[in-house]
Design an enzyme around this catalytic site. Sequence first.
Site, PDB file in Angstrom:
ATOM      1  N   GLN A 358     100.662  78.562  66.972  1.00 27.84           N
ATOM      2  CA  GLN A 358      99.667  77.598  67.674  1.00 27.84           C
ATOM      3  C   GLN A 358      99.119  78.455  68.814  1.00 27.84           C
ATOM      4  O   GLN A 358      99.685  79.209  69.476  1.00 27.84           O
ATOM      5  CB  GLN A 358     100.558  76.444  68.397  1.00 27.84           C
ATOM      6  CG  GLN A 358     101.241  75.646  67.476  1.00 27.84           C
ATOM      7  CD  GLN A 358     102.738  75.930  66.899  1.00 27.84           C
ATOM      8  OE1 GLN A 358     103.210  77.219  66.853  1.00 27.84           O
ATOM      9  NE2 GLN A 358     103.370  75.087  66.547  1.00 27.84           N
ATOM     10  N   GLN A 380      95.438  78.569  63.713  1.00 29.80           N
ATOM     11  CA  GLN A 380      96.394  77.406  63.751  1.00 29.80           C
ATOM     12  C   GLN A 380      96.127  76.754  65.227  1.00 29.80           C
ATOM     13  O   GLN A 380      96.072  77.293  66.380  1.00 29.80           O
ATOM     14  CB  GLN A 380      97.817  77.652  63.929  1.00 29.80           C
ATOM     15  CG  GLN A 380      98.775  76.434  63.519  1.00 29.80           C
ATOM     16  CD  GLN A 380     100.167  76.830  63.246  1.00 29.80           C
ATOM     17  OE1 GLN A 380     100.437  77.799  62.951  1.00 29.80           O
ATOM     18  NE2 GLN A 380     100.963  75.753  63.621  1.00 29.80           N
ATOM     19  N   ASP A 381      95.805  75.360  65.145  1.00 29.86           N
ATOM     20  CA  ASP A 381      95.663  74.564  66.245  1.00 29.86           C
ATOM     21  C   ASP A 381      94.338  74.746  67.216  1.00 29.86           C
ATOM     22  O   ASP A 381      94.215  74.935  68.463  1.00 29.86           O
ATOM     23  CB  ASP A 381      96.752  74.417  67.364  1.00 29.86           C
ATOM     24  CG  ASP A 381      97.803  73.759  66.649  1.00 29.86           C
ATOM     25  OD1 ASP A 381      97.855  73.167  65.404  1.00 29.86           O
ATOM     26  OD2 ASP A 381      99.170  73.678  67.300  1.00 29.86           O
ATOM     27  N   ASP A 402      96.347  72.836  60.821  1.00 27.39           N
ATOM     28  CA  ASP A 402      96.191  71.857  61.708  1.00 27.39           C
ATOM     29  C   ASP A 402      95.184  71.962  62.874  1.00 27.39           C
ATOM     30  O   ASP A 402      95.263  71.751  63.936  1.00 27.39           O
ATOM     31  CB  ASP A 402      97.383  71.631  62.413  1.00 27.39           C
ATOM     32  CG  ASP A 402      98.794  71.257  61.485  1.00 27.39           C
ATOM     33  OD1 ASP A 402      98.416  70.667  60.079  1.00 27.39           O
ATOM     34  OD2 ASP A 402      99.803  71.554  61.780  1.00 27.39           O
ATOM     35  N   ARG A 470      97.362  66.379  57.201  1.00 25.34           N
ATOM     36  CA  ARG A 470      98.753  65.857  57.113  1.00 25.34           C
ATOM     37  C   ARG A 470      99.230  65.092  58.433  1.00 25.34           C
ATOM     38  O   ARG A 470      98.727  65.346  59.547  1.00 25.34           O
ATOM     39  CB  ARG A 470      99.556  66.981  56.794  1.00 25.34           C
ATOM     40  CG  ARG A 470      99.685  68.125  58.007  1.00 25.34           C
ATOM     41  CD  ARG A 470     100.764  69.221  57.335  1.00 25.34           C
ATOM     42  NE  ARG A 470     100.814  70.223  58.672  1.00 25.34           N
ATOM     43  CZ  ARG A 470     101.621  71.163  58.720  1.00 25.34           C
ATOM     44  NH1 ARG A 470     102.727  71.157  57.791  1.00 25.34           N
ATOM     45  NH2 ARG A 470     101.683  71.875  59.815  1.00 25.34           N
TER      46      ARG A 470
END
Length: 564
Positions: A358, A380-381, A402, A470
């Site tokens: 993250q 990520q993120d 994500d 998701r």
Amino acid sequence: MERPTKKILLVLFCSVLLLAVVITITTTSAASRRKSKSFLTVASHAVVKQSCSSTLYPDLCFETLTSASTLLHSKSSQKDVILSSVNLTRTAVEHQYFKFSKIYGHNTSKLTEREKCAVHDCLEMIDETLYELRKVEDDLNVYPGGGVSLARQADNLETLLSATMTNQESCLDGFAHNSVCRKLRSSLEDGVMHVSKMCSNSLAMIKTMTGADIKAAGAVVDRRLSENEESGFPEWMSVGDRRLLQAKSVKANVVVAKDGSGDYKTISAAVKAAPEKSKSRYIIHIKSGKYKENIEVSKKKKNIMFIGDGRSKTIITGSRNVVDGSTTFRSATLAVVGERFLARDIRIENTAGPSKHQAVALRVGSDLSAFYNCEFIAYQDTLYVHSLRQFFTGCVVKGTVDFIFGNAAVVLQNCDLQARRPNKGQKNMFTAQGRDDPNQNTGISIHKCKIRAASDLAPVRSSFPTYLGRPWKKYSRTVVMKSSISNVIHPKGWFPWSGNFALSTLFYGEYANFGAGAGTSKRVNWKGHKVITRSSEATKFTPRSFIGGSGWLGSTGFPFKLDL
């Protein structure tokens, strides 16, 4: 000897008599108080019970309100009950603040750096929660009325209380990165979740009350709302501000330039010097250059606007990440909380890389915020749409896992969303929406966007399964409408978080999309997934309906479309 004895007896008799009188008065007073309290409690029980019946935690709701019966009386209305609930919630949050302050202030030497960071995040979010609860109280005190339509008042109240719940979840999420943090989390979790449940109860009661009022008002409300939408500007915008933001060229209040030719060399310095709680737009022009800094626009800095020289020229860059000790919340290169923040023509990136997990480029918890022609790049993120109402138009978002996530009510319109090449063995997820309560008015709406592979992923896309999203939380809600979906998306479309978690409670909708990856015949068969066929249902997720865009997007000066 006889006279003193009589005096003593007389004194003793008077004392006993006085004591008896005091006991009688005290007993009578106590009985009176008990009777009064009982009367107030019984008289208010019906309205409390009725109000609590719509909540997810009715026992907690009833117990909390009846134990504080002095806040209510025999003529208490549903609104009085909700105000009492919000007031009691605020008191619980204040106790929570003292508890976290004690941990941060007295036990600092016993905490790891990551734990310190997580506790600091919680203190910031508790402060935000208190601010939002006070706003809810202020708005409830003038409800219905205050020159705002019922529908807009309802949306404001639901938005604020949705954010208070998101703050509690985000606080706990900060302790999820290792076993040491999880141990501290376990000692704090009950208190945080207690506050979250109280916020949830207040939200449910408000939604029931305002929903009934709007339904009773019927078409009158719709007509009023339509009339207010004609100008495209919210009432707080001055005529001068409207003209300023519609102009092709905008005069900045201050200029940031790395070479010293402006008012400041760093963006952080310009933000720090900006006025607090400004009622007019304060524009910071950031000239071409790469600015290596982590910037925070606090809630005190309202109406700030960043204008760059182009997203390939003005670049804000950082590399904070969870592997090196940060929390997801604190890893953001740019974090924005102050209301009505605007930005255009800027790139914001986090260069930590795919192995650092993250690592956020932009975090937004700014209500009524908007971004135009910006670029957000990480892995990520990438884009943390944390809370409240947000709008992105003409922007590019690049990432892997994500990479658009959070629990705001957000619309991305005419944006270019690109999945990058992740680490070996990883899967790409365009979204991970964090709605944790069915009454929250939050979700991610992707409208008229491009969903495709970035240049580094396109040649090897078959090696890295890529999905639309998701479910991060139980009631995750994401809708993709009238968008171009390339063959980078797996035919199933969506991916589970863990086992069957949230598959029946989430809402994932697809409407009128096109492209090689838009086919829905092989999509997941989850109860919560829906191929939307009616425009009337899809309309709920347009800027007009989902984020109340008709009341504020016009003031940004950015291009937008309110409807499908």
